[in-house]
Design a protein around this motif. Structure first.
Motif, mmCIF file in Angstrom:
data_model
loop_
_atom_site.group_PDB
_atom_site.id
_atom_site.type_symbol
_atom_site.label_atom_id
_atom_site.label_comp_id
_atom_site.label_asym_id
_atom_site.label_seq_id
_atom_site.Cartn_x
_atom_site.Cartn_y
_atom_site.Cartn_z
ATOM 1 N N GLU A 125 -46.169 -59.701 -2.007
ATOM 2 C CA GLU A 125 -44.881 -60.248 -1.193
ATOM 3 C C GLU A 125 -43.723 -58.855 -1.907
ATOM 4 N N TYR A 126 -44.121 -57.964 -2.072
ATOM 5 C CA TYR A 126 -42.997 -57.537 -2.466
ATOM 6 C C TYR A 126 -43.191 -55.810 -2.928
ATOM 7 N N GLY A 127 -44.431 -55.393 -1.975
ATOM 8 C CA GLY A 127 -45.654 -54.113 -2.103
ATOM 9 C C GLY A 127 -44.493 -53.023 -1.441
ATOM 10 N N LEU A 128 -43.840 -52.847 -0.236
ATOM 11 C CA LEU A 128 -42.664 -52.087 -0.175
ATOM 12 C C LEU A 128 -41.910 -51.703 -1.765
ATOM 13 N N GLU A 129 -41.005 -53.156 -2.162
ATOM 14 C CA GLU A 129 -40.219 -52.676 -2.988
ATOM 15 C C GLU A 129 -40.671 -52.037 -4.286
ATOM 16 N N LEU A 130 -41.736 -52.322 -4.961
ATOM 17 C CA LEU A 130 -42.258 -51.883 -5.796
ATOM 18 C C LEU A 130 -42.998 -50.312 -5.876
ATOM 19 N N GLN A 131 -43.483 -50.201 -4.626
ATOM 20 C CA GLN A 131 -43.150 -48.487 -4.215
ATOM 21 C C GLN A 131 -41.946 -48.124 -4.157
ATOM 22 N N ASP A 132 -40.838 -48.262 -3.897
ATOM 23 C CA ASP A 132 -39.790 -47.876 -4.178
ATOM 24 C C ASP A 132 -38.977 -47.811 -5.670
ATOM 25 N N THR A 133 -39.373 -48.921 -6.316
ATOM 26 C CA THR A 133 -39.245 -48.433 -7.975
ATOM 27 C C THR A 133 -39.961 -47.625 -8.385
ATOM 28 N N TYR A 134 -40.911 -47.011 -7.878
ATOM 29 C CA TYR A 134 -41.455 -45.613 -8.553
ATOM 30 C C TYR A 134 -40.766 -44.627 -8.009
ATOM 31 N N VAL A 135 -40.694 -44.510 -7.129
ATOM 32 C CA VAL A 135 -39.640 -43.380 -6.528
ATOM 33 C C VAL A 135 -38.348 -43.137 -7.513
ATOM 34 N N ARG A 136 -37.720 -44.366 -7.071
ATOM 35 C CA ARG A 136 -36.344 -44.047 -8.520
ATOM 36 C C ARG A 136 -36.657 -44.224 -9.823
ATOM 37 N N LEU A 137 -37.495 -44.499 -9.850
ATOM 38 C CA LEU A 137 -38.087 -44.211 -11.237
ATOM 39 C C LEU A 137 -38.169 -42.865 -11.577
ATOM 40 N N ASP A 138 -39.339 -41.833 -10.716
ATOM 41 C CA ASP A 138 -39.115 -40.780 -10.982
ATOM 42 C C ASP A 138 -37.683 -40.134 -11.145
ATOM 43 N N ARG A 139 -36.986 -40.673 -9.972
ATOM 44 C CA ARG A 139 -35.303 -39.235 -10.050
ATOM 45 C C ARG A 139 -35.094 -39.701 -12.011
ATOM 46 N N ASP A 140 -35.226 -41.022 -12.173
ATOM 47 C CA ASP A 140 -34.111 -41.143 -13.598
ATOM 48 C C ASP A 140 -35.140 -40.549 -14.557
ATOM 49 N N ILE A 141 -36.309 -40.660 -14.548
ATOM 50 C CA ILE A 141 -37.345 -39.715 -15.190
ATOM 51 C C ILE A 141 -36.225 -38.517 -15.344
ATOM 52 N N ALA A 142 -36.609 -37.851 -13.913
ATOM 53 C CA ALA A 142 -36.140 -36.066 -13.888
ATOM 54 C C ALA A 142 -34.511 -36.232 -14.484
ATOM 55 N N ARG A 143 -33.527 -37.168 -14.173
ATOM 56 C CA ARG A 143 -32.467 -36.668 -14.748
ATOM 57 C C ARG A 143 -32.263 -36.986 -16.005
ATOM 58 N N LEU A 144 -33.189 -37.911 -17.115
ATOM 59 C CA LEU A 144 -32.981 -38.061 -18.289
ATOM 60 C C LEU A 144 -33.768 -36.620 -18.842
ATOM 61 N N LEU A 145 -34.746 -36.396 -18.366
ATOM 62 C CA LEU A 145 -35.288 -35.043 -19.027
ATOM 63 C C LEU A 145 -34.530 -33.493 -18.189
ATOM 64 N N ASP A 146 -34.225 -33.526 -17.562
ATOM 65 C CA ASP A 146 -33.435 -32.550 -17.259
ATOM 66 C C ASP A 146 -31.836 -32.635 -18.889
ATOM 67 N N ALA A 147 -31.036 -33.454 -18.098
ATOM 68 C CA ALA A 147 -30.086 -34.037 -19.815
ATOM 69 C C ALA A 147 -30.536 -33.496 -20.699
ATOM 70 N N ILE A 148 -31.803 -33.739 -21.832
ATOM 71 C CA ILE A 148 -32.567 -33.746 -22.480
ATOM 72 C C ILE A 148 -32.481 -32.369 -22.556
ATOM 73 N N ASP A 149 -32.857 -31.427 -21.927
ATOM 74 C CA ASP A 149 -33.016 -29.965 -21.969
ATOM 75 C C ASP A 149 -31.314 -29.699 -22.372
ATOM 76 N N LYS A 150 -30.756 -29.788 -20.986
ATOM 77 C CA LYS A 150 -29.605 -29.664 -21.182
ATOM 78 C C LYS A 150 -28.596 -29.695 -22.211
ATOM 79 N N GLN A 151 -28.781 -30.613 -23.401
ATOM 80 C CA GLN A 151 -27.737 -31.182 -24.448
ATOM 81 C C GLN A 151 -29.125 -30.326 -24.884
ATOM 82 N N VAL A 152 -30.136 -30.561 -25.539
ATOM 83 C CA VAL A 152 -30.838 -30.446 -26.902
ATOM 84 C C VAL A 152 -31.709 -28.512 -26.078
#
Length: 527
Positions: free
Chosen positions: A295-322
């Protein structure tokens, strides 16, 4: 004089390596659990990912393609507990998100604890049902209580389990008001997190948010089902009483979680205070509204794309702060996927419907015919049947005999593949399937009888608006990534037991493993 010089030289040879070792010791550990994340979808969608999210983990870290949970009916709570304790539900005590409270004859959330009070919520939770220590607990212990351990996730139980018994605090989004909530079990509630409830609360923003895809639909071709060739837009009306619950099934909730996680790194000074700290983050990669990928295959794929960006933002913050060179990061899937739909009848796949309420009623009638009048069956929960142990004791009956008779009756029902009595699970050794069923069994909380239902069937809950649970026993390809200083990248294609993650991370942190963890660290990791 020569003796003094020699002594000084020997002392320096002994001390320098120790100083270097301490300097290179990790200052921060970040644990990330992603509910329902799949390896095959990650691989299929990687052409849409940036370079600093999943691709960074794949290129620089330890990659496990197939994380295995050796018990059936895995869910978010049991998987998170297994990852953080390094042991099975049989030992850590969290067999599922819910359990059947035999005293009140009702289902409850596994971490429900009426003795505690909620902050920004009426929910009452604590981690006290977790029966072993967790990685988070061991981080707290090794620092003599000085290390800070926080957790943030959309779901209360996911957050609390990852924070453990000794954590400073755990936060989640309240289903009713959209606030960041916690429990009075934890005493450290940072003011900068509370500020989110005043300055950036979902309760005043959610109806202004809209989920639309990052890319055009023609780029989302990773899921092998027919999908819509048009875009989508999901909003959350103020008039919708379930708007926060629905929001928590979208890709947007991961952004909210990342915002708080980054705040912990910035304002909480994690990894910058001279002791080992820990940050635990929970994300979701499930299907929108807990529906199906069909039913929601398009939404699920977008979830993975957005999750990738959130993980990148988190890893960048870790690298910057620690600094990532001072941090151990592990990211693991919860190892299951509940987004598959039942096949259409036109394909003639063997199937059927199993009604727990009817099964319980029939079993009770059968037992009354043998043992006399009485409510011999008290309830059903998560494919388990609970007998009235109090009545059995009052009538001075043989409980094992009754369980065996009940199992013989139930196995004749359509849709029932096998029935395991508690005695069979606790005392027997046999097939791999039996061992797996035992791993997922918790003697103090699980039922007298555990049903193994036929694949392709649906469990229909008549007392819950005919909610349906589709039975599939496929092994889901679940990924795990570990990023740590001085650890060489390696790609592991063979199955890795989920119970190996906690001892592996503990070894990288140079601390002891949780007290229920008997698995050895991954031998494939090279330093």
């Amino acid at each position: 004089m020569k003796n003094k010089v020699l002594a000084t030289l020997l002392f320096s040879l002994l001390v320098v390596p120790l100083v270097q070792s301490a300097d290179h010791a990790p200052r921060l550990v970040v644990g990330i659990t992603v509910d329902q994340l799949r390896t095959d979808y990650l691989v299929a969608l990687q052409n849409l990912f940036g370079e600093k999210g999943f691709k960074r983990l794949m290129a620089q870290g330890v990659v496990c393609e197939n994380l295995v949970y050796d018990y059936p009916n895995v869910d978010k709570a049991s998987a998170t507990a297994t990852l953080y304790t390094g042991t099975m539900p049989f030992f850590h005590g969290i067999p599922s998100e819910r359990f059947f409270n035999t005293a009140f004859q009702r289902e409850e959330l596994i971490l429900n604890d009426p003795s505690k009070i909620g902050n920004y919520t009426q929910e009452t939770f604590s981690p006290e049902r977790i029966r072993t220590s967790t990685i988070s607990d061991e981080v707290k212990i090794v620092s003599g209580g000085l290390g800070r351990v926080y957790a943030v996730a959309p779901d209360a139980q996911q957050s609390i389990i990852s924070a453990g018994h000794a954590g400073n605090c755990a936060f989640w989004i309240n289903d009713r008001n959209g606030k960041w909530a916690t429990t009075t079990y934890y005493r450290d509630v940072p003011a900068y997190v509370e500020q989110f409830n005043y300055v950036r609360s979902l309760s005043v923003r959610v109806d202004t948010l809209a989920w639309t895809p990052v890319y055009t639909p023609d780029l989302y071709t990773a899921i092998p089902y027919l999908t819509n060739d048009f875009s989508f837009k999901h909003t959350f009306s103020h008039d919708n009483r379930d708007r926060f619950t629905q929001f928590k099934t979208t890709a947007l909730v991961n952004q909210e979680v990342t915002d708080v996680a980054v705040e912990f790194l910035d304002k909480g000074l994690l990894g910058r205070r001279g002791v080992l700290d820990m940050l635990n983050v929970g994300y979701t990669a499930g299907v929108y509204l807990d529906k199906t990928v069909q039913e929601y295959g398009l939404e699920l794929q977008d979830t993975y794309v957005r999750l990738d960006r959130d993980i990148a933002r988190l890893l960048d913050a870790i690298d910057k702060q620690v600094g990532l060179d001072h941090t151990v990061v592990f990211l693991a899937s919860t190892g299951y996927f509940k987004g598959e739909a039942k096949e259409s009848p036109i394909y003639n796949i063997p199937s059927g419907e199993f009604y727990p309420r009817r099964a319980v009623a029939l079993l009770n009638v059968y037992l009354m015919a043998i043992y006399g009048q009485g409510d011999w069956v008290t309830g059903y929960q998560n494919r388990q049947i609970f007998l009235n142990r109090k009545l059995i004791k009052e009538r001075d009956l043989d409980a094992d005999e009754m369980r065996n008779k009940a199992a013989s009756f139930l196995i004749q029902m359509a849709g029932v593949q096998d029935v395991y009595t508690s005695q069979r699970l606790l005392l027997s050794h046999g097939t791999d399937r039996l061992a797996a069923m035992r791993n997922g069994y918790c003697p103090k909380l699980s039922g007298d009888l555990v049903l193994d239902l036929c694949p392709g069937w649906e469990v229909v809950y008549e007392d819950n608006n005919d909610t349906r649970e589709y039975v599939r026993i496929n092994a889901i390809p679940a990924p795990c990534f570990i990023l740590a200083p001085d650890v060489k990248p390696v790609h592991i294609t063979t199955p890795v037991r989920a119970t190996a993650i906690a001892p592996t991370v503990s070894r990288l942190l140079r601390i002891r493993s949780p007290n229920g963890s008997s698995e050895s660290p991954l031998s494939e990791i090279q330093y």
